[in-house]
Design a protein around this motif. Structure first.
Motif, mmCIF file in Angstrom:
data_model
loop_
_atom_site.group_PDB
_atom_site.id
_atom_site.type_symbol
_atom_site.label_atom_id
_atom_site.label_comp_id
_atom_site.label_asym_id
_atom_site.label_seq_id
_atom_site.Cartn_x
_atom_site.Cartn_y
_atom_site.Cartn_z
ATOM 1 N N GLY A 81 0.639 -1.425 -0.052
ATOM 2 C CA GLY A 81 0.008 0.162 -0.016
ATOM 3 C C GLY A 81 0.774 1.286 -0.272
ATOM 4 N N ILE A 82 0.161 2.476 0.277
ATOM 5 C CA ILE A 82 0.770 3.522 0.116
ATOM 6 C C ILE A 82 1.794 3.874 1.167
ATOM 7 N N PHE A 131 1.760 10.736 0.491
ATOM 8 C CA PHE A 131 0.900 11.213 -0.619
ATOM 9 C C PHE A 131 1.206 12.133 -1.525
ATOM 10 N N SER A 173 -4.853 -2.028 -1.333
ATOM 11 C CA SER A 173 -4.881 -0.680 -1.500
ATOM 12 C C SER A 173 -4.321 -0.004 -2.849
ATOM 13 N N MET A 174 -3.156 0.947 -2.623
ATOM 14 C CA MET A 174 -2.562 1.442 -3.766
ATOM 15 C C MET A 174 -2.163 0.177 -4.810
ATOM 16 N N ALA A 199 -7.544 1.378 -3.811
ATOM 17 C CA ALA A 199 -7.605 2.761 -3.649
ATOM 18 C C ALA A 199 -7.989 3.540 -4.922
ATOM 19 N N PRO A 200 -8.060 4.889 -4.849
ATOM 20 C CA PRO A 200 -8.637 5.498 -5.909
ATOM 21 C C PRO A 200 -7.492 5.830 -6.983
ATOM 22 N N HIS A 259 -10.038 -0.765 6.587
ATOM 23 C CA HIS A 259 -8.870 -0.467 5.597
ATOM 24 C C HIS A 259 -7.550 -0.986 6.432
HETATM 25 C C1 FER Z 1 -6.303 8.314 -1.636
HETATM 26 C C2 FER Z 1 -6.689 7.510 -0.388
HETATM 27 C C3 FER Z 1 -5.945 6.379 -0.124
HETATM 28 C C4 FER Z 1 -5.203 7.654 -2.481
HETATM 29 C C5 FER Z 1 -4.437 6.608 -2.167
HETATM 30 C C6 FER Z 1 -5.019 5.928 -0.856
HETATM 31 C C7 FER Z 1 -3.874 8.224 -4.367
HETATM 32 C C8 FER Z 1 -3.986 4.626 -0.528
HETATM 33 C C9 FER Z 1 -4.183 4.083 0.542
HETATM 34 C C10 FER Z 1 -3.432 2.882 0.952
HETATM 35 O O1 FER Z 1 -2.500 2.341 -0.137
HETATM 36 O O2 FER Z 1 -3.407 2.454 2.037
HETATM 37 O O3 FER Z 1 -7.045 9.371 -1.927
HETATM 38 O O4 FER Z 1 -4.843 8.597 -3.607
#
Ligand code: FER
Length: 293
Positions: A81-82, A131, A173-174, A199-200, A259
């Motif tokens: 994830g991110i 982010f 997620s990502m 994720a978005p 999450h």
């Molecule tokens: C966002 C909300 C969450 C986003 C990425 C994530 C790129 C990622 C979350 C994760 O990896 O846990 O708006 O935008």
């Protein structure tokens, strides 16, 4: 013979019960706990030259107990994830413990699992503002690194089956967004794709799936899952709705939770058991814990 209505009712009830129990949707207690006596897989840290980023990059590789170059193995590429890196699934998701335990229970076919760093930039550490737009862009740049640099490296250095049927791509997620974008965008490379709590960064469904018929014919498994209390649920829901409208078979697994790794460990436990086996797509709708439409 006349069967009393009450008896008939009980028979139907019992068979419905066993039908519903057929697929276990929750990993058993202890699935992520180290068991002393179980054979362990091996974890390697590898460094591969990335033409995409212009540096050598690190990935983790899990080979199963009894790995042997006399055999060849399919590969799961598993993305973080991110806020994560190549160690996230191992440190927070106990992925190697989950696999060791699945092997001890003879529930998983022998696979190699690669844990890349999905942030394709020179400094790919999860530090500072995770982010930051450059860091988010690096998650998208990872597509070229994965396809052109990492996969060829793995296929050169491990005893791997080199075809699309033997490659799976999944992530959280990502990493879920990456898996859907890159997996569906490279159907000549992957036949098994999973997005956990995507994720978005997930592309619009009609953009990542411009040709639903092709996905229908080529993918052996398309898995989309999400915790019911996850704010990102609409991302998975939208993808699911498009797939449903276009008749693309997929698992849409909604589960209790938010999450976090309680959900993702359960996803990994269930998803990995479906890989590289002869799957019956008509069973996909059984992957549900809640009513859905
Ligand atoms: C966002 C909300 C969450 C986003 C990425 C994530 C790129 C990622 C979350 C994760 O990896 O846990 O708006 O935008």
């Amino acid at each position: 013979m006349k069967i009393k209505p009450i008896l008939l009712f009980l028979i139907v009830l019992t068979s419905l019960h066993s039908y519903a129990q057929e697929i276990k949707l929750k990993a058993p207690v202890g699935f992520d706990q180290i068991q002393k006596d179980h054979p362990k897989g091996r974890l390697d840290t590898v460094s591969y030259p990335s033409a995409t980023v212009g540096v050598d990059r690190i990935a983790m590789v899990y080979t199963p107990p009894h790995y042997s170059v006399e055999k060849t193995y399919p590969v799961l590429y598993l993305l973080h994830g991110i806020g994560g890196d190549e160690n996230e699934w191992l440190r927070e998701g106990s992925a190697q413990v989950i696999f060791d335990n699945l092997y001890a229970a003879e529930k998983l076919r022998e696979i190699i699992v690669v844990f890349p760093n999905g942030r394709a930039m020179k400094d790919d550490r999860a530090i500072g503002n995770i982010f930051d737009s450059l860091k988010v862009k690096a998650f998208s740049d990872f597509e070229a690194d994965l396809i052109n640099d990492l996969i060829p490296f793995i296929e050169k250095h491990y005893s791997v089956i080199k075809n699309r049927e033997s490659r799976a791509l999944a992530g959280l997620s990502m990493g879920g967004g990456q898996s859907l974008n890159f997996g569906l965008g490279n159907l000549e490379k992957f036949a098994w794709v999973g997005g956990f709590s995507s994720a978005p960064n997930t592309g619009q469904a009609r953009e990542i799936i411009p040709n639903p018929e092709e996905v229908k014919n080529k993918l052996n498994l398309l898995w989309i899952s999400c915790g019911l209390d996850d704010n990102l649920l609409p991302v998975s829901q939208k993808t699911h709705e498009y797939l449903k409208e276009n008749g693309v078979p997929h698992i849409f697994f909604l589960e209790p939770g938010g999450h976090d790794f309680n959900v993702w460990k359960n996803d990994l436990y269930l998803f990995s058991q479906l890989l590289f086996i002869d799957l019956d797509k008509s069973e996909f709708p059984k992957y549900t814990l809640v009513e859905r439409n």
